[in-house]
Write a protein that holds these residues in place. Structure first.
Motif, PDB file in Angstrom:
ATOM      1  N   GLN A  83      30.439 -12.768   0.784  1.00 52.16           N
ATOM      2  CA  GLN A  83      30.280 -11.713  -0.212  1.00 52.16           C
ATOM      3  C   GLN A  83      31.642 -11.277  -0.748  1.00 52.16           C
ATOM      4  O   GLN A  83      31.818 -11.110  -1.956  1.00 52.16           O
ATOM      5  N   GLU A  87      32.902 -11.656  -4.665  1.00 54.27           N
ATOM      6  CA  GLU A  87      33.417 -10.538  -5.459  1.00 54.27           C
ATOM      7  C   GLU A  87      34.826 -10.835  -5.979  1.00 54.27           C
ATOM      8  O   GLU A  87      35.154 -10.494  -7.115  1.00 54.27           O
ATOM      9  N   SER A  90      34.847 -13.451  -8.931  1.00 53.79           N
ATOM     10  CA  SER A  90      34.288 -13.023 -10.210  1.00 53.79           C
ATOM     11  C   SER A  90      35.354 -12.866 -11.300  1.00 53.79           C
ATOM     12  O   SER A  90      35.199 -13.425 -12.392  1.00 53.79           O
TER      13      SER A  90
END
Length: 185
Positions: A83, A87, A90
């Motif tokens: 995760q 992030e 991105s």
């Protein structure tokens, strides 16, 4: 030369932070899992991972004696690392999807991608050490190897935009990632 030292220190700091986070989360008592499904994306971004839930058969019995799924420390650590990496990737993906990038933009995207992948590699390695089940450990180790291969691909990319995007969208890494997510669900 000073930027190389700064980059190395930055990579080391991110890796140590993720390793510390993985170690700290492994010592926490298991929380009740919440299943979250991500809607399909059309922008090419990675979907949010499902919650780190293990099947009742693979989870250790809870101290309260209640039946049901329990977070497995290795799964919790690897899915948190995944995760965090998603992030961090991105903004890198957002830069690399633009056209007409300058050399400095590509160089920064390359450095940022290396930092993310290096931190992911370290965190996934730490998660593998937490796995008690040999099959789960092998799946996490395969994921770590795919991340390592992605790091090598970035190093040999010469900051070429298409090659960097290919690393982010690597089918090998996605397959290994999916295998771990499935094993932890």
């Amino acid at each position: 030369m000073p930027s190389t030292i700064g980059r190395a220190l930055g990579v080391a700091l991110v890796g140590l932070t993720l390793i510390g986070t993985a170690a700290c989360t492994a010592a926490k008592p298991a929380a009740t899992p919440v299943v979250v499904s991500a809607p399909p994306t059309t922008t090419g971004e990675l979907p949010a991972p499902p919650s780190p839930v293990a099947s009742a058969s693979s989870a250790a019995p809870s101290s309260t004696g209640s039946a049901g799924p329990k977070l497995v420390p290795a799964c919790d650590a690897v899915l948190r690392a995944r995760q965090t990496a998603a992030e961090a990737l991105s903004p890198v993906r957002a830069v690399l999807t633009q056209s007409g990038l300058f050399h400095d933009d590509l160089a920064k995207a390359t450095r940022d991608l290396m930092v993310v992948l290096t931190a992911l590699h370290s965190a996934v390695g730490s998660a593998a050490e937490l796995a008690g089940d040999p099959k789960l450990k092998a799946k996490i180790a395969a994921y770590q190897l795919s991340v390592e291969q992605a790091i090598v691909a970035v190093e040999s990319s010469d900051s070429e935009q298409a090659k960097l995007m290919a690393v982010i969208d690597s089918p090998t890494m996605r397959t290994a990632e999916k295998t771990v997510v499935t094993a932890c669900s």
